[in-house]
Design a protein around this motif. Sequence first.
Motif, PDB file in Angstrom:
ATOM      1  N   VAL A  88       0.826  -1.207   0.000  1.00 40.16           N
ATOM      2  CA  VAL A  88       0.000   0.000   0.000  1.00 40.16           C
ATOM      3  C   VAL A  88       0.861   1.258   0.000  1.00 40.16           C
ATOM      4  O   VAL A  88       0.614   2.206  -0.731  1.00 40.16           O
ATOM      5  N   ALA A  89       1.886   1.251   0.834  1.00 40.19           N
ATOM      6  CA  ALA A  89       2.679   2.472   1.012  1.00 40.19           C
ATOM      7  C   ALA A  89       3.644   2.659  -0.158  1.00 40.19           C
ATOM      8  O   ALA A  89       4.207   1.695  -0.676  1.00 40.19           O
ATOM      9  N   GLN A  90       3.810   3.892  -0.542  1.00 36.24           N
ATOM     10  CA  GLN A  90       4.717   4.240  -1.637  1.00 36.24           C
ATOM     11  C   GLN A  90       6.121   4.490  -1.100  1.00 36.24           C
ATOM     12  O   GLN A  90       6.290   5.097  -0.045  1.00 36.24           O
ATOM     13  N   LEU A  91       7.117   4.063  -1.849  1.00 34.62           N
ATOM     14  CA  LEU A  91       8.501   4.349  -1.461  1.00 34.62           C
ATOM     15  C   LEU A  91       8.706   5.857  -1.383  1.00 34.62           C
ATOM     16  O   LEU A  91       8.178   6.603  -2.201  1.00 34.62           O
ATOM     17  N   GLY A  92       9.487   6.272  -0.388  1.00 31.60           N
ATOM     18  CA  GLY A  92       9.793   7.692  -0.259  1.00 31.60           C
ATOM     19  C   GLY A  92       8.749   8.474   0.511  1.00 31.60           C
ATOM     20  O   GLY A  92       8.911   9.665   0.737  1.00 31.60           O
ATOM     21  N   THR A  93       7.669   7.805   0.941  1.00 28.75           N
ATOM     22  CA  THR A  93       6.613   8.519   1.664  1.00 28.75           C
ATOM     23  C   THR A  93       6.884   8.499   3.162  1.00 28.75           C
ATOM     24  O   THR A  93       7.268   7.460   3.707  1.00 28.75           O
ATOM     25  N   GLU A  94       6.674   9.630   3.818  1.00 27.65           N
ATOM     26  CA  GLU A  94       6.761   9.654   5.280  1.00 27.65           C
ATOM     27  C   GLU A  94       5.410   9.230   5.838  1.00 27.65           C
ATOM     28  O   GLU A  94       4.375   9.800   5.472  1.00 27.65           O
TER      29      GLU A  94
ATOM     30  N   LEU B  32       1.055  -0.288   5.824  1.00 27.27           N
ATOM     31  CA  LEU B  32       2.151  -0.392   4.866  1.00 27.27           C
ATOM     32  C   LEU B  32       1.768  -1.336   3.731  1.00 27.27           C
ATOM     33  O   LEU B  32       2.085  -1.089   2.578  1.00 27.27           O
ATOM     34  N   ALA B  33       1.113  -2.446   4.083  1.00 28.20           N
ATOM     35  CA  ALA B  33       0.791  -3.462   3.102  1.00 28.20           C
ATOM     36  C   ALA B  33      -0.410  -4.247   3.588  1.00 28.20           C
ATOM     37  O   ALA B  33      -0.748  -4.206   4.775  1.00 28.20           O
ATOM     38  N   VAL B  34      -1.044  -4.956   2.677  1.00 31.42           N
ATOM     39  CA  VAL B  34      -2.146  -5.848   3.051  1.00 31.42           C
ATOM     40  C   VAL B  34      -1.636  -7.276   2.991  1.00 31.42           C
ATOM     41  O   VAL B  34      -1.039  -7.694   1.995  1.00 31.42           O
ATOM     42  N   LEU B  35      -1.847  -7.984   4.092  1.00 33.11           N
ATOM     43  CA  LEU B  35      -1.367  -9.359   4.224  1.00 33.11           C
ATOM     44  C   LEU B  35      -2.585 -10.260   4.343  1.00 33.11           C
ATOM     45  O   LEU B  35      -3.527  -9.932   5.054  1.00 33.11           O
ATOM     46  N   LEU B  36      -2.578 -11.385   3.652  1.00 37.15           N
ATOM     47  CA  LEU B  36      -3.694 -12.319   3.777  1.00 37.15           C
ATOM     48  C   LEU B  36      -3.250 -13.520   4.590  1.00 37.15           C
ATOM     49  O   LEU B  36      -2.179 -14.081   4.338  1.00 37.15           O
TER      50      LEU B  36
ATOM     51  N   VAL C 206      -7.392  -0.471   2.621  1.00 34.16           N
ATOM     52  CA  VAL C 206      -6.398  -0.426   1.556  1.00 34.16           C
ATOM     53  C   VAL C 206      -6.316   0.954   0.909  1.00 34.16           C
ATOM     54  O   VAL C 206      -5.616   1.159  -0.060  1.00 34.16           O
ATOM     55  N   GLU C 207      -7.054   1.894   1.477  1.00 27.64           N
ATOM     56  CA  GLU C 207      -6.913   3.247   0.957  1.00 27.64           C
ATOM     57  C   GLU C 207      -5.517   3.756   1.230  1.00 27.64           C
ATOM     58  O   GLU C 207      -4.933   3.441   2.260  1.00 27.64           O
ATOM     59  N   PRO C 208      -4.991   4.552   0.331  1.00 24.61           N
ATOM     60  CA  PRO C 208      -3.656   5.112   0.615  1.00 24.61           C
ATOM     61  C   PRO C 208      -3.694   5.887   1.917  1.00 24.61           C
ATOM     62  O   PRO C 208      -4.664   6.608   2.180  1.00 24.61           O
ATOM     63  N   PRO C 209      -2.688   5.715   2.741  1.00 19.88           N
ATOM     64  CA  PRO C 209      -2.685   6.386   4.041  1.00 19.88           C
ATOM     65  C   PRO C 209      -2.414   7.873   3.872  1.00 19.88           C
ATOM     66  O   PRO C 209      -1.855   8.275   2.857  1.00 19.88           O
ATOM     67  N   PRO C 210      -2.776   8.641   4.875  1.00 14.44           N
ATOM     68  CA  PRO C 210      -2.426  10.061   4.817  1.00 14.44           C
ATOM     69  C   PRO C 210      -0.899  10.185   4.825  1.00 14.44           C
ATOM     70  O   PRO C 210      -0.220   9.420   5.490  1.00 14.44           O
ATOM     71  N   ALA C 211      -0.394  11.114   4.092  1.00 23.81           N
ATOM     72  CA  ALA C 211       1.059  11.211   3.959  1.00 23.81           C
ATOM     73  C   ALA C 211       1.699  11.782   5.217  1.00 23.81           C
ATOM     74  O   ALA C 211       2.860  11.575   5.473  1.00 23.81           O
ATOM     75  N   LYS C 212       0.956  12.503   5.997  1.00 26.94           N
ATOM     76  CA  LYS C 212       1.579  13.187   7.141  1.00 26.94           C
ATOM     77  C   LYS C 212       0.650  13.247   8.336  1.00 26.94           C
ATOM     78  O   LYS C 212      -0.556  13.109   8.192  1.00 26.94           O
ATOM     79  N   ALA C 213       1.202  13.507   9.488  1.00 30.91           N
ATOM     80  CA  ALA C 213       0.486  13.892  10.692  1.00 30.91           C
ATOM     81  C   ALA C 213      -0.820  13.147  10.936  1.00 30.91           C
ATOM     82  O   ALA C 213      -1.897  13.608  10.596  1.00 30.91           O
ATOM     83  N   ALA C 214      -0.692  11.951  11.496  1.00 34.36           N
ATOM     84  CA  ALA C 214      -1.884  11.195  11.826  1.00 34.36           C
ATOM     85  C   ALA C 214      -2.529  11.792  13.057  1.00 34.36           C
ATOM     86  O   ALA C 214      -1.847  12.306  13.929  1.00 34.36           O
TER      87      ALA C 214
END
Lengths: 404, 81
Positions: A54-60, A67-71, A85-93
Motif C-alpha cells: 500500500v505504502a509508496q517508497l519515499g513517503t513519510e 504499509l501493506a495488506v497481508l492475507l 487499503v486506501e492510501p494512508p495520509p502522507a503526514k500527521a496522523a
Amino acid sequence: MPSLGADMEAATLVEWLVQPGDTVARGDVVAVVETQKGAIEIEVFENGTVHELVAQLGTELPVGAPLAVLLAEGEAPPAKAEPSVEPPPAKAAPAAERPPAEPHALEREAVKAPATAPAPPTVAPTSVPQSPNAASPAARVRAHELGLDLSTIRGSGPGGVIVLGDVDGAPSKSPQAAAKPGSPIEEMRKAIAAAMTRSKQTIPHFYLSQTIDVQPASDFLAKLNAGRPPAERILLGALFVRAAALAAAKVKTMNGHFTDGAFHAAKAVNPGVAVALRGGGLVAPALMDAVALDLDQTMAGMRDLVSRARAGRLKGSEMTQGTITISSLGDTSADVMTGVIFPPQVALVGLGSPQVRPWVLNDQVIPRSVVTLSISADHRVSDGRQVARFITEFETLLNEPESL
Amino acid sequence: MTEAEIRAAYLEELASIAPDIDTDTVSDDDHIQDDLELDSMDVLNLVTALHKRTGVDIPEKDYPQIATVALAVAYLTDAMK
C-alpha cells in the motif's frame, strides 16, 4: 508502520523487500524505513501472503499507517473498496491512529494543543517591510554571530520584519555552521532529546553505585584470549553484558517495561547494548534472550549489533524489545556514568572505564583494575534494596568469570 | 608485503571500520583511540582485519604497537619477517 522507539512519530519507507504474492512468516524482514535513528528493518508480525503493497517508497508515514495488506492462509482478498487499503495520509496522523501501546501519546497531544493556538495571519513575503532590514534584536544578534547580511534575508514577521526564525533558516555562508535542519545528526539528537526528556519527566530515577574489582575478569580474559586468534577474542564488555543479563534474570523488578501505568516484568532478558555512533548519537539495540547465550555467543551477538548499528541495519524488534539497557564507557573514558533510563524500560546499567587503583585485598593495599558500576532505576518499580541485590549478583558473577 | 603495502592495508581497514575517517588526513602518529576515537570493539575489528591481511596474530599485549600508522607499519613489517 510500527512504533520503533519511545518517541517515534513517523518514518519514511525506503525499500520493500517483498512483493505481492510472497509468503512471509512472523519475524521476516519485509521493508526498510528511515527513522531519526537511521535505517531500520521492519519485521512482519504475522504469517501470511503479501496481497498488496500500500505504502509508496519515499513517503513519510505516521506510526499506525498501513504499509501493506497481508492475507492469512485461506483468507480471501478484500474488496477494492475496503477502507484499509486506501492510501494512508502522507503526514500527521491524528492521535487516535496511534497504537494503544503508546500511553503517553494522548498526554503529549494534550500538551501540544495549547501551542497550536490560532496561527498568526500569514504575511506574504513580498509585503513591503517597514524599513529596509527591519529585524528583531534577537535576529540581529544571531545574524551577526552567523556572519549573515540582513539584507539577504526575507522577513516573515509583521510587516516583513526579520525574526529569529528567519535568520536560523537562512543559508549560512560559514561552512562550520550548525548541521542543516533535517540532517541525520540533527534528527538523531531530536530523537534522543525526545526520549530522554520523556524519561526525566515521567520516571522518578534513583541511583546506586559501587566500585568493583575487575582484576579477576581481566586476568581471565587475558589468559583466554592469549590462546585465541583475534576473530575469537572476548572483550571485557561482553563479560559485563553477560553478568548484567544473569543478574537481571534474578532481579525481575529491573527487567521489563512500564506501560499503561503499570510495570510488566519481561520473561526474557533482552539487554539493550548502547552503541555510540561515529559522528554522534547513540542507539541501544537489544541482544535478544541474552541469558540463553554463552560468553562466545554474547560476544558474537555484540559484534554483530555494533557492526549493524554502524551500518544502519538494525531490526525493528531490536529497537523496541530491549528490557534493560547496558551502557559501557569503554577503555579510555570517565570513571562513572549516571545514565538516563530508556523508556519504557525501568533500569540502566552504567559501567565506567576500568582504572588501576589502590585496592584493599586480604588486608593489603595493592593495585587492581577496578570499574564503577552505577545503576539508574525507576522508583515506581523498585527500591534501593532490589538494586543493591542486582549489584551484589553482578559483582559475584564478575568475581568468578569462568562461571560466565 | 612491503612497508607501503602494509600502510595501505592498514588505512584501508581503518576506513572500512570508520568510514567517516578521511584516510588522507590521518597522520603517521594519530592514535586510533585518543585521536581517531575507535572504541575497543573497533580496535578488535582492526586487529582481526590485519590478522587476515598479514597473517600476524597480534596478541592483546601488542595492541599498543599497532595504535598508530607508524607503529603498526614497523611492528607488522618486523613480525612478517
